[in-house]
Scaffold this active site. Structure first.
Site, PDB file in Angstrom:
ATOM      1  N   ASP A 319      19.770 -12.248 -15.608  1.00 39.18           N
ATOM      2  CA  ASP A 319      19.199 -11.085 -16.266  1.00 39.18           C
ATOM      3  C   ASP A 319      18.042 -10.618 -15.382  1.00 39.18           C
ATOM      4  O   ASP A 319      17.560 -11.374 -14.543  1.00 39.18           O
ATOM      5  CB  ASP A 319      18.714 -11.534 -17.650  1.00 39.18           C
ATOM      6  CG  ASP A 319      17.819 -10.516 -18.303  1.00 39.18           C
ATOM      7  OD1 ASP A 319      18.217  -9.346 -18.364  1.00 39.18           O
ATOM      8  OD2 ASP A 319      16.722 -10.892 -18.758  1.00 39.18           O
ATOM      9  N   ASP A 504      16.612 -14.154 -20.972  1.00 36.78           N
ATOM     10  CA  ASP A 504      15.446 -14.454 -21.807  1.00 36.78           C
ATOM     11  C   ASP A 504      15.430 -13.722 -23.142  1.00 36.78           C
ATOM     12  O   ASP A 504      14.778 -14.160 -24.076  1.00 36.78           O
ATOM     13  CB  ASP A 504      14.160 -14.097 -21.057  1.00 36.78           C
ATOM     14  CG  ASP A 504      13.984 -12.592 -20.966  1.00 36.78           C
ATOM     15  OD1 ASP A 504      14.989 -11.908 -20.667  1.00 36.78           O
ATOM     16  OD2 ASP A 504      12.880 -12.100 -21.211  1.00 36.78           O
ATOM     17  N   ASP A 508      20.158 -10.967 -24.413  1.00 34.41           N
ATOM     18  CA  ASP A 508      20.872 -11.944 -23.590  1.00 34.41           C
ATOM     19  C   ASP A 508      21.619 -12.979 -24.422  1.00 34.41           C
ATOM     20  O   ASP A 508      22.401 -13.760 -23.878  1.00 34.41           O
ATOM     21  CB  ASP A 508      19.892 -12.682 -22.665  1.00 34.41           C
ATOM     22  CG  ASP A 508      19.289 -11.742 -21.644  1.00 34.41           C
ATOM     23  OD1 ASP A 508      20.053 -10.965 -21.059  1.00 34.41           O
ATOM     24  OD2 ASP A 508      18.066 -11.785 -21.456  1.00 34.41           O
TER      25      ASP A 508
HETATM   26  P1  ADP Z   1      17.423  -6.472 -18.973  1.00 28.97           P
HETATM   27  O1  ADP Z   1      18.895  -6.673 -19.092  1.00 28.97           O
HETATM   28  O2  ADP Z   1      17.017  -6.185 -17.570  1.00 28.97           O
HETATM   29  O3  ADP Z   1      16.635  -7.597 -19.549  1.00 28.97           O
HETATM   30  P2  ADP Z   1      17.366  -4.897 -21.361  1.00 28.97           P
HETATM   31  O4  ADP Z   1      18.838  -4.970 -21.614  1.00 28.97           O
HETATM   32  O5  ADP Z   1      16.483  -5.722 -22.195  1.00 28.97           O
HETATM   33  O6  ADP Z   1      17.063  -5.174 -19.812  1.00 28.97           O
HETATM   34  O7  ADP Z   1      16.906  -3.408 -21.500  1.00 28.97           O
HETATM   35  C1  ADP Z   1      17.631  -2.384 -20.859  1.00 28.97           C
HETATM   36  C2  ADP Z   1      16.871  -1.086 -20.942  1.00 28.97           C
HETATM   37  O8  ADP Z   1      16.764  -0.695 -22.308  1.00 28.97           O
HETATM   38  C3  ADP Z   1      15.474  -1.155 -20.433  1.00 28.97           C
HETATM   39  O9  ADP Z   1      15.415  -0.941 -19.052  1.00 28.97           O
HETATM   40  C4  ADP Z   1      14.812  -0.034 -21.208  1.00 28.97           C
HETATM   41  O10 ADP Z   1      15.079   1.197 -20.621  1.00 28.97           O
HETATM   42  C5  ADP Z   1      15.513  -0.083 -22.539  1.00 28.97           C
HETATM   43  N1  ADP Z   1      14.809  -0.853 -23.571  1.00 28.97           N
HETATM   44  C6  ADP Z   1      15.244  -1.971 -24.188  1.00 28.97           C
HETATM   45  N2  ADP Z   1      14.358  -2.389 -25.102  1.00 28.97           N
HETATM   46  C7  ADP Z   1      13.311  -1.531 -25.059  1.00 28.97           C
HETATM   47  C8  ADP Z   1      12.055  -1.407 -25.757  1.00 28.97           C
HETATM   48  N3  ADP Z   1      11.687  -2.276 -26.716  1.00 28.97           N
HETATM   49  N4  ADP Z   1      11.257  -0.402 -25.426  1.00 28.97           N
HETATM   50  C9  ADP Z   1      11.601   0.463 -24.483  1.00 28.97           C
HETATM   51  N5  ADP Z   1      12.746   0.415 -23.797  1.00 28.97           N
HETATM   52  C10 ADP Z   1      13.612  -0.565 -24.078  1.00 28.97           C
HETATM   53 MG    MG Z   2      15.612  -9.767 -20.197  1.00 33.79          MG
END
Ligand code: ADP
Ligand code: MG
Length: 635
Positions: A319, A504, A508
């Protein structure tokens, strides 16, 4: 003969049996009358044999056949034909090796329990500025605890006052003490340095990271590995076959007129050397020793089964946010599209105040917060809620309508490699926020090491957009990137593979569950991710992963060598007995010795030598110091 659990009290019985045997032998060969040494030998039988006889008999009632019973029967048979010395020696060797195993098992359990012993018993609670001494276990969330220099932190919590260096090595394997100031998280059982800290308690004592580790390691020793389950399935029919063969070895030669005594001895010797004791003990000790060793270095592998699986992993996927990056993004740019910046900040911060996502936690800090109603999180997308009667949404740009005028700004931010969150009020964008997140210092080393171990290209699976994903991938040396994935999409990429997935967040959890082995970052990870994972990186160091893979593979290798050795000893001794003349005593000694060797060979993996984690030069300089401080752990 290790199908039952030996206890420490067995050590005393074994010692008694040994003493009585020595007495009997001295009397017999010193020319004492027969009744004297027979009495001593009989007492030796009772001291060393009553335990296994009792347990073997109770197992029969279940019904389950225990090989222990065979030992006792063989000894009694020996006595019946006047071979008191051989029978007593059998009992003594059997009891002694059982006692030795009890000591070894206790030693593994101890090294697991030593993880727990770091929790202090007493704590100082501050109530209206006054200090109360109380049971650490009675501290409740919300209490304020005072931790003086050199004391252990009594509970998980957040520092509210004071500054200090805290040594977390017992829990995370992290050799460098970490600087703790107001706002930092501290963990129960870690050692405070020279400052004094006021800690706001976050979790009750049964729920601390330390308690969870101890509990899971305990559960780990109960969940049996795949190999072990297979072995135990064939153990019963195999043991019964041994008994059948033994009876045939008595009946057939006698029918052909063989001498009774030598026939019985040969059959008893066969029964003993063919027993599968060493095979039963071949695989669990190395896996459990590996679980304990990894636990001491901040890698919590939840079971022996997972340790075995970790050895099978052939690919790695990561991730991005909070895993390859340190999960503390910084706001780089704010573009206001409607209204003023103060309102934008307030609305965004208010909804994000409820979020567990790293982006949310950062955005929540950009402004004081108003109350939120109807809060809802959409994993991998963002959050929404009502603030002052306005429906506010913060999250991924997919939330925008196709014709929204924010797309231009989003594209510009994305081109810079920024992670983007859009802020909508009643469905229309009022602003765009661009964030960057620093890559963890050890991430590149961990990716390179895993690539070398597994021989496949590591992958990055993220919900973020491709440009931001590419920026991080390039920084850590990952070639294969899949971006804009929803949580289910990450899981789809991993299902049916033998991949190790590291993540994390709540988003995920499906991927952690679908992968062959799911590893969650400790500390920052969401509870859901911790639950869904098989491995928790309590120490939050990605470089611990390649070290854990090495260790798992080593444990698997030791288990295989053990199995081969145990089987070879059985074959050689059984053939010797059947086709030549193997003295009963030699058969017993060879059999028990192979069992002990196999057990010891597994526990070898408790040694620190088998943990080879790549460290930064600064960490390497303090590692010996930290090891010396934790005293008993230097082996
Ligand atoms: P990663 O897979 O890199 O951990 P996430 O899947 O958690 O990323 O999030 C993907 C995208 O969704 C982020 O880049 C953001 O644009 C958006 N996002 C997710 N959760 C939030 C939040 N709580 N506030 C703002 N944007 C969010
Ligand atoms: Mg993450």
């Amino acid at each position: 003969m290790f199908t039952r659990m030996f206890r420490l009290s067995d050590v005393r019985w074994a010692a008694a049996a040994l003493a009585l045997f020595a007495l009997g032998a001295a009397a017999q060969f010193g020319g004492a009358p027969a009744w004297a040494w027979i009495t001593a030998y009989a007492a030796c039988y009772v001291a060393g044999g009553w335990g296994p006889a009792w347990e073997g008999a109770s197992a029969l009632a279940k019904p389950r056949f225990e090989v222990d019973l065979l030992m006792v029967l063989a000894a009694l048979a020996a006595a019946a034909i006047g071979q008191w010395f051989d029978g007593a020696l059998l009992i003594v060797i059997f009891a002694t090796s059982g006692a030795l195993e009890a000591v070894l098992t206790e030693r593994t359990a101890e090294s697991v329990r030593s993880l727990l012993e770091h929790a202090p018993e007493r704590a100082a609670r501050l109530v209206d500025g006054r200090e109360e001494i109380m049971d650490a276990a009675a501290l409740a969330p919300g209490d304020l605890a005072l931790v003086r220099p050199g004391e252990r932190v009594p509970a998980d919590g957040t520092v509210e006052g004071g500054e200090s260096e805290v040594d977390e090595s017992t829990l995370t394997g992290e050799a460098l003490p970490g600087r703790k100031a107001p706002g930092s998280a501290v963990l129960a059982g870690t050692l405070n340095g020279t400052g004094a800290l006021e800690v706001r308690v976050a979790r009750s004592s049964g729920d601390t990271v330390l308690a969870r580790i101890a509990r899971q390691v305990e559960e780990a020793s109960e969940a049996k590995s795949k190999t072990q389950l297979t072995i135990e399935k064939v153990e019963q029919p195999y043991s019964l076959a041994v008994v059948g063969a033994t009876l045939a070895l008595i009946a057939v030669p006698l029918a052909f007129g063989a001498a009774f005594e030598s026939t019985l001895l040969r059959a008893m010797t066969f029964m003993i050397v063919a027993s599968p004791c060493a095979i039963v003990l071949a695989t669990m000790p190395p896996l459990l020793a590996a679980v304990a060793l990894a636990g001491r270095h901040g890698v919590l592998v939840k079971s022996a089964l997972m340790m075995e699986r970790l050895a099978e992993v052939d690919a790695a996927a990561f991730d991005k946010t909070g895993t390859l990056t340190n999960g503390e993004p910084e706001v780089e740019r704010i573009e206001v599209l409607r209204g003023d910046e103060a309102r934008l900040r307030r609305l965004a911060a208010s909804v994000e105040a409820r979020s567990e996502h790293p982006i949310g936690r950062v955005l929540a800090r950009i402004e004081p917060v108003s109350p939120v109603a109807r809060f809802e999180a959409v994993p991998g997308r963002g959050v929404r809620g009502a603030v002052d009667g306005v429906l506010v949404e913060v999250g991924h740009p997919v939330l925008l309508d196709a014709d929204d005028d924010a797309h231009g700004t989003v594209a510009a931010f994305e081109a810079e490699g920024l992670t983007v969150a859009v802020v909508l009020a009643d469905g229309r964008a009022i602003g765009v926020i661009g964030l960057t997140d620093a890559v963890r210092p050890e991430a590149a080393a961990a990716v390179a090491d895993l690539k070398a171990r597994l021989g496949t290209e590591p992958r990055l699976l993220t919900g973020d957009h491709p440009a931001a994903a590419r920026r991080v991938a390039d920084a850590v040396g990952i070639g294969a990137v899949e971006a804009s994935l929803l949580p289910g999409g990450k899981a789809d990429r991993l299902a049916g593979t033998r991949a190790l997935y590291v993540g994390d967040g709540v988003n995920d959890a499906p991927a952690l569950a679908a992968s062959h082995v799911g590893a969650a970052m400790g500390g920052t990870a969401s509870d859901l991710a911790l639950q869904a994972s098989d491995v928790v990186l309590v120490g939050r160091r990605l470089t611990a992963l390649p070290a854990a893979v090495d260790l798992a593979r080593r444990a698997r290798r030791v288990a295989r060598v053990n199995l081969a050795f145990a089987a070879a000893v059985i074959l050689v001794l059984a053939a010797w007995d059947l086709f030549g003349t193997l003295p009963l005593v030699l058969g017993v000694a060879g059999h028990e010795l192979s069992t002990v060797v196999v057990g010891l060979n597994g526990l070898r993996l408790l040694s620190r030598r088998h943990w080879n984690e790549r460290r930064t030069p600064a960490e390497r300089a303090v590692a010996p110091l930290a090891a010396a401080r934790s005293g008993a752990d230097v082996r």
